[in-house]
Design an enzyme around this catalytic site. Structure first.
Site, PDB file in Angstrom:
ATOM      1  N   THR A  56       0.827  -1.197   0.000  1.00 13.87           N
ATOM      2  CA  THR A  56       0.000   0.000   0.000  1.00 13.87           C
ATOM      3  C   THR A  56       0.868   1.256   0.000  1.00 13.87           C
ATOM      4  OG1 THR A  56      -1.722  -1.184   1.224  1.00 13.87           O
ATOM      5  CG2 THR A  56      -1.864   1.210   1.216  1.00 13.87           C
ATOM      6  N   TYR A 143       6.162 -12.686   2.998  1.00 13.81           N
ATOM      7  CA  TYR A 143       4.898 -12.374   2.317  1.00 13.81           C
ATOM      8  C   TYR A 143       4.667 -13.415   1.227  1.00 13.81           C
ATOM      9  CZ  TYR A 143       1.157  -9.160   0.834  1.00 13.81           C
ATOM     10  OH  TYR A 143      -0.058  -8.575   0.540  1.00 13.81           O
ATOM     11  N   LYS A 169       2.808 -13.842   6.156  1.00 13.47           N
ATOM     12  CA  LYS A 169       1.662 -13.048   5.710  1.00 13.47           C
ATOM     13  C   LYS A 169       1.093 -13.687   4.451  1.00 13.47           C
ATOM     14  CE  LYS A 169       0.190  -8.427   4.299  1.00 13.47           C
ATOM     15  NZ  LYS A 169       0.606  -7.093   3.823  1.00 13.47           N
TER      16      LYS A 169
END
Length: 303
Positions: A56, A143, A169
């Site tokens: 983000t 991730y 994640k």
């Protein structure tokens, strides 16, 4: 001084995780003053961890000099109140440079992004991640998404080879595969929900023991994000269902109208509440005026 491993794990295990956008000015350059104010505003809204320069936060578009400013400002502003997690990725050499900058700034951990390559074999991904993790004593979150997806057994191998890997994640949203990983690896790792607009998966995540997730909409609707998370953890299905129906489903439909809107709409939302972070950098594009009007209507209806 960074926080203890126990404190970091606890913060990742319970509470809402925030992922602030990165502030750019009208010329597209990093804006340190508004970024500092944004981080402070996040902390004031009761988050358990702050993930800076992430997806983000447009990590993919940042150079190392900008990244060094971002992590320094974040650590100084947060001042030990919650963990500060920065991102790293790209090539092994670049990732090591980002990790070193984050460590020197005093960050508490690294979210390791997938490598930049069209296709990656899983044993190559394990080697890629291990080389980076073994370059620093800082704590890592892997991730699992994009071209860096690992099976349960390879997550287990990565964890066994790297004691400073503390969390996974999920960026895939395959609940069966994630449940396999959780049952295979167990509590050696903390598990975090990380698909775009993770709230839409929150109920499914919680059902297999994933208590936290990344909230991008926190950037412009922190009160609603916190209300949703509280209702989720309390088992208040009526509130959870209402917010999903009224906000997250229409938001996701708008997000899916164009690739990259998982970031672009967040910057648009931040602007619409008077906390502009500027426009996204190429190759992302900002929403059209008509799409921004629909987003504003959605925000106004769900304040």
């Amino acid at each position: 001084m960074t926080l203890s491993v126990e404190r970091i794990r606890a913060s990742l295990s319970d509470g809402l995780l925030s992922f602030p956008v990165t502030d750019f000015d009208e010329k597209g350059q990093f804006n340190p003053e508004t970024y500092k104010a944004r981080i402070e505003w996040f902390i004031e809204h009761d988050v358990s961890s702050v993930f800076v320069a992430g997806g983000t936060g447009e990590f993919f578009s940042l150079d190392l000099a900008e990244y060094k400013q971002i992590v320094k400002i974040a650590v100084e502003t947060v001042a030990g109140r919650v963990p500060v997690i920065a991102s790293a990725g790209r090539s092994v050499a670049e990732a090591k440079a980002f990790v070193r900058a984050a460590q020197e700034a005093g960050c508490d951990g690294i979210l390791l992004m997938p490598p930049f390559l069209t296709e990656c074999p899983e044993d190559g991904i394990v080697e890629y991640a291990s080389q980076i993790m073994q370059s620093s004593p800082i704590q890592f979150i892997y991730y699992n998404r994009g071209n860096g997806i690992l099976s349960a057994e390879n997550v287990k191998l990565l964890a066994a080879n790297n004691p400073n890997l503390i969390a996974l994640k999920d960026g895939v949203g395959n609940i069966a595969a994630l449940n396999d990983t959780i049952k295979t690896v167990g509590d050696r790792l903390v598990y975090i929900g990380g698909v775009p607009t993770a709230e839409i998966f929150a109920e499914a995540y919680l059902s297999i023991g994933v208590n936290t997730y990344s909230s991008a909409v926190f950037n412009f609707m922190p009160e609603m994000a916190n209300r949703f998370y509280k209702a989720l953890r309390e088992g208040n299905k009526a509130v959870v269902t209402s917010i999903i129906q009224d906000f997250f489903i229409p938001f996701c439909r708008l997000r899916d109208e164009k690739k990259g809107y998982a970031v672009s709409l967040i910057k648009s939302g931040a602007s619409q509440i008077g906390r502009s972070a500027g426009a996204v950098r190429a190759p992302l594009t900002m929403p059209t005026a008509e799409q921004e009007r629909r987003l504003k209507a959605l925000i106004d209806a769900n304040k």
